[in-house]
Design a protein around this motif. Structure first.
Motif, PDB file in Angstrom:
ATOM      1  N   PHE A  53     105.426  70.858  56.605  1.00 38.88           N
ATOM      2  CA  PHE A  53     104.475  69.817  56.997  1.00 38.88           C
ATOM      3  C   PHE A  53     105.258  68.513  57.086  1.00 38.88           C
ATOM      4  CE2 PHE A  53     101.644  66.327  56.121  1.00 38.88           C
ATOM      5  CZ  PHE A  53     100.470  66.643  56.779  1.00 38.88           C
ATOM      6  N   GLU A  54     105.102  67.783  58.170  1.00 40.07           N
ATOM      7  CA  GLU A  54     105.761  66.473  58.291  1.00 40.07           C
ATOM      8  C   GLU A  54     105.120  65.675  59.409  1.00 40.07           C
ATOM      9  OE1 GLU A  54     107.804  65.739  61.114  1.00 40.07           O
ATOM     10  OE2 GLU A  54     109.032  67.509  61.567  1.00 40.07           O
ATOM     11  N   ASN A  55     105.225  64.357  59.315  1.00 40.33           N
ATOM     12  CA  ASN A  55     104.612  63.474  60.308  1.00 40.33           C
ATOM     13  C   ASN A  55     105.628  62.513  60.913  1.00 40.33           C
ATOM     14  OD1 ASN A  55     104.843  61.926  57.838  1.00 40.33           O
ATOM     15  ND2 ASN A  55     103.488  60.403  58.743  1.00 40.33           N
ATOM     16  N   ILE A  56     106.868  62.964  61.067  1.00 40.81           N
ATOM     17  CA  ILE A  56     107.930  62.069  61.515  1.00 40.81           C
ATOM     18  C   ILE A  56     107.660  61.505  62.905  1.00 40.81           C
ATOM     19  CG2 ILE A  56     110.378  61.980  62.123  1.00 40.81           C
ATOM     20  CD1 ILE A  56     110.882  63.957  59.838  1.00 40.81           C
ATOM     21  N   SER A 213      96.344  54.171  60.224  1.00 46.94           N
ATOM     22  CA  SER A 213      96.469  55.588  59.890  1.00 46.94           C
ATOM     23  C   SER A 213      97.650  55.826  58.961  1.00 46.94           C
ATOM     24  CB  SER A 213      96.656  56.416  61.161  1.00 46.94           C
ATOM     25  OG  SER A 213      96.992  57.755  60.841  1.00 46.94           O
ATOM     26  N   LEU A 214      97.440  56.663  57.943  1.00 46.80           N
ATOM     27  CA  LEU A 214      98.529  57.018  57.031  1.00 46.80           C
ATOM     28  C   LEU A 214      99.670  57.699  57.768  1.00 46.80           C
ATOM     29  CD1 LEU A 214      96.588  58.441  53.930  1.00 46.80           C
ATOM     30  CD2 LEU A 214      97.607  56.175  54.186  1.00 46.80           C
ATOM     31  N   PHE A 215      99.341  58.406  58.840  1.00 48.14           N
ATOM     32  CA  PHE A 215     100.366  59.123  59.591  1.00 48.14           C
ATOM     33  C   PHE A 215     101.258  58.175  60.382  1.00 48.14           C
ATOM     34  CE2 PHE A 215      97.085  62.225  58.744  1.00 48.14           C
ATOM     35  CZ  PHE A 215      97.821  63.337  58.380  1.00 48.14           C
ATOM     36  N   VAL A 216     100.814  56.952  60.565  1.00 49.80           N
ATOM     37  CA  VAL A 216     101.612  55.929  61.231  1.00 49.80           C
ATOM     38  C   VAL A 216     102.365  55.078  60.216  1.00 49.80           C
ATOM     39  CG1 VAL A 216     101.498  53.834  62.667  1.00 49.80           C
ATOM     40  CG2 VAL A 216     100.101  55.842  63.238  1.00 49.80           C
ATOM     41  N   LYS A 217     101.705  54.740  59.125  1.00 44.48           N
ATOM     42  CA  LYS A 217     102.287  53.820  58.132  1.00 44.48           C
ATOM     43  C   LYS A 217     103.241  54.511  57.172  1.00 44.48           C
ATOM     44  CE  LYS A 217      98.479  52.479  56.307  1.00 44.48           C
ATOM     45  NZ  LYS A 217      97.581  51.743  55.381  1.00 44.48           N
ATOM     46  N   ASP A 218     102.935  55.742  56.797  1.00 43.54           N
ATOM     47  CA  ASP A 218     103.654  56.407  55.707  1.00 43.54           C
ATOM     48  C   ASP A 218     104.405  57.644  56.192  1.00 43.54           C
ATOM     49  OD1 ASP A 218     102.587  54.539  53.888  1.00 43.54           O
ATOM     50  OD2 ASP A 218     100.781  55.749  53.643  1.00 43.54           O
ATOM     51  N   LEU A 219     105.398  58.039  55.407  1.00 41.14           N
ATOM     52  CA  LEU A 219     106.172  59.238  55.688  1.00 41.14           C
ATOM     53  C   LEU A 219     105.754  60.339  54.724  1.00 41.14           C
ATOM     54  CD1 LEU A 219     108.556  60.651  57.148  1.00 41.14           C
ATOM     55  CD2 LEU A 219     110.025  59.762  55.329  1.00 41.14           C
ATOM     56  N   ASN A 234     106.478  58.890  51.170  1.00 45.29           N
ATOM     57  CA  ASN A 234     107.347  57.716  51.234  1.00 45.29           C
ATOM     58  C   ASN A 234     108.591  57.934  50.370  1.00 45.29           C
ATOM     59  OD1 ASN A 234     105.694  56.441  53.094  1.00 45.29           O
ATOM     60  ND2 ASN A 234     104.459  55.453  51.513  1.00 45.29           N
ATOM     61  N   GLU A 235     108.773  57.132  49.338  1.00 46.28           N
ATOM     62  CA  GLU A 235     109.979  57.269  48.519  1.00 46.28           C
ATOM     63  C   GLU A 235     109.758  58.128  47.282  1.00 46.28           C
ATOM     64  OE1 GLU A 235     107.871  53.719  46.622  1.00 46.28           O
ATOM     65  OE2 GLU A 235     107.917  54.854  48.501  1.00 46.28           O
ATOM     66  N   ARG A 236     108.565  58.732  47.123  1.00 46.72           N
ATOM     67  CA  ARG A 236     108.256  59.523  45.947  1.00 46.72           C
ATOM     68  C   ARG A 236     108.442  61.019  46.232  1.00 46.72           C
ATOM     69  NH1 ARG A 236     103.850  56.045  46.164  1.00 46.72           N
ATOM     70  NH2 ARG A 236     102.399  57.773  46.572  1.00 46.72           N
ATOM     71  N   PHE A 237     109.369  61.628  45.550  1.00 46.11           N
ATOM     72  CA  PHE A 237     109.687  63.039  45.736  1.00 46.11           C
ATOM     73  C   PHE A 237     109.214  63.824  44.523  1.00 46.11           C
ATOM     74  CE2 PHE A 237     112.980  66.492  45.226  1.00 46.11           C
ATOM     75  CZ  PHE A 237     112.455  67.312  46.217  1.00 46.11           C
ATOM     76  N   THR A 238     108.477  64.909  44.766  1.00 50.74           N
ATOM     77  CA  THR A 238     107.897  65.698  43.682  1.00 50.74           C
ATOM     78  C   THR A 238     108.222  67.177  43.863  1.00 50.74           C
ATOM     79  OG1 THR A 238     106.041  64.136  43.557  1.00 50.74           O
ATOM     80  CG2 THR A 238     105.790  66.228  42.414  1.00 50.74           C
ATOM     81  N   LEU A 279     113.502  54.228  57.615  1.00 49.24           N
ATOM     82  CA  LEU A 279     113.744  54.788  56.283  1.00 49.24           C
ATOM     83  C   LEU A 279     114.174  53.687  55.311  1.00 49.24           C
ATOM     84  CD1 LEU A 279     115.593  58.139  57.083  1.00 49.24           C
ATOM     85  CD2 LEU A 279     113.182  57.779  56.588  1.00 49.24           C
ATOM     86  N   LYS A 280     114.998  52.768  55.762  1.00 44.09           N
ATOM     87  CA  LYS A 280     115.422  51.661  54.906  1.00 44.09           C
ATOM     88  C   LYS A 280     114.241  50.792  54.517  1.00 44.09           C
ATOM     89  CE  LYS A 280     120.230  51.050  56.424  1.00 44.09           C
ATOM     90  NZ  LYS A 280     121.196  50.146  57.074  1.00 44.09           N
ATOM     91  N   LYS A 281     113.397  50.479  55.487  1.00 46.24           N
ATOM     92  CA  LYS A 281     112.239  49.635  55.225  1.00 46.24           C
ATOM     93  C   LYS A 281     111.253  50.332  54.290  1.00 46.24           C
ATOM     94  CE  LYS A 281     110.865  47.203  58.633  1.00 46.24           C
ATOM     95  NZ  LYS A 281     110.268  46.742  59.941  1.00 46.24           N
ATOM     96  N   LEU A 282     111.177  51.637  54.415  1.00 43.88           N
ATOM     97  CA  LEU A 282     110.247  52.416  53.607  1.00 43.88           C
ATOM     98  C   LEU A 282     110.518  52.287  52.117  1.00 43.88           C
ATOM     99  CD1 LEU A 282     107.893  54.424  54.257  1.00 43.88           C
ATOM    100  CD2 LEU A 282     109.555  56.256  53.932  1.00 43.88           C
TER     101      LEU A 282
END
Length: 286
Positions: A53-56, A213-219, A234-238, A279-282
């Protein structure tokens, strides 16, 4: 029926042999092609492990193509993933090509939605009929995607390779819940009215273009494993392991974020000019 609606179908074509075999190679399937429950279960188990699943695309402002050739090109040949419409449209096309009876449905999501907030019906799932019995298939719900089909007529909790789910009906709607941290959490509500491709295209366009939309703002990215799941927001990996406490960490460098997407989520990143910048801005990296 005399109004012509009987001919309206979500799935307008079938995969050719080359594309179907490419899909099987992508998910690592080499079994039978008969439309049986055992085959459905195996495909449903393998798909979310191989196709993340990804929204790149929406995150980078790249159009999301829901046509069958576009889905095969991106999710199968290019080593990419996608969100619910892409994932479940492709999965549905595969199942239909193999002889399964498949319909597309839509759901209103309640998962991680603030209480009182009403979301549109912006999630796609599949209704699959096998041997006269109805099942729900969903390989596109991110960090809670099913790893097995769920019986629509089974009110008791249903075990899957990773989590436990249950489906119950109230009035004209079905509700799907997942057992998380010793309690049932509502994922979404759906009806059995079949949806057509334009229905999904309209909602998909909104989700991948609207500024809020979260799909536009967030990764976002998620991938199932035999032992659990990987999830990125975003920057949180689980890392979720079955029957264990989740492991969480914050990504602080864009190179690490890129490495996670490529090596953990198995995404062949598109050569887009703004990828590194986004990615840097994220992660607020200077």
């Amino acid at each position: 029926m005399s109004d012509g609606t009987k001919s309206l179908e979500l799935f307008q074509g079938r995969l050719d042999e080359k594309s179907l075999q490419a899909y099987f190679n992508r998910i690592g399937y080499g079994g039978d092609r008969e439309p049986t429950l055992e085959v459905l279960r195996e495909l449903h188990y393998l798909h979310p492990q191989a196709i993340p699943f990804e929204n790149i695309n929406s995150f980078l402002g790249i159009p999301v193509d829901l046509s069958l050739p576009g889905l095969v090109q991106k999710l199968v040949l290019e080593g990419r993933g996608g969100y619910c419409f892409e994932q479940n449209l492709l999965f549905g096309e595969v199942l239909r090509t193999m002889g399964f009876l498949v319909k597309g449905l839509s759901a209103r999501v309640f998962w991680e939605v603030p209480e009182g907030e009403i979301k549109p019906r912006d999630h796609m799932l599949l209704l699959v009929q096998v041997d006269g019995r109805k099942y729900i298939a969903d390989v596109g719900f991110g960090g809670a995607s099913f790893t097995a089909p769920l019986s629509l007529d089974h009110p008791e909790p249903q075990e899957t390779p990773i989590e436990r789910y249950r489906i119950f009906k109230e009035a004209d709607f079905y509700y799907v819940e997942i057992w998380i941290k010793e309690e049932w959490k509502l994922m979404y509500r759906f009806g059995l009215e079949p949806q057509l491709l334009p229905d999904y295209q309209v909602v998909s366009w909104y989700l991948c273009t609207h500024p809020s939309s979260l799909f536009v703002k967030d990764l976002m990215a998620a991938r199932c494993m035999p032992w659990g799941r990987y999830a990125l927001y975003n920057e949180r990996f689980t890392i979720h392991r079955k029957n264990e406490e989740s492991q969480k960490r914050t990504i602080t460098r864009h190179q690490e974020l890129k490495q996670l997407l490529e090596e953990i989520f198995l995404i062949q990143l598109p050569p887009h000019e703004t990828l590194t910048e986004r990615l840097k801005k994220l992660i607020s990296e200077e």
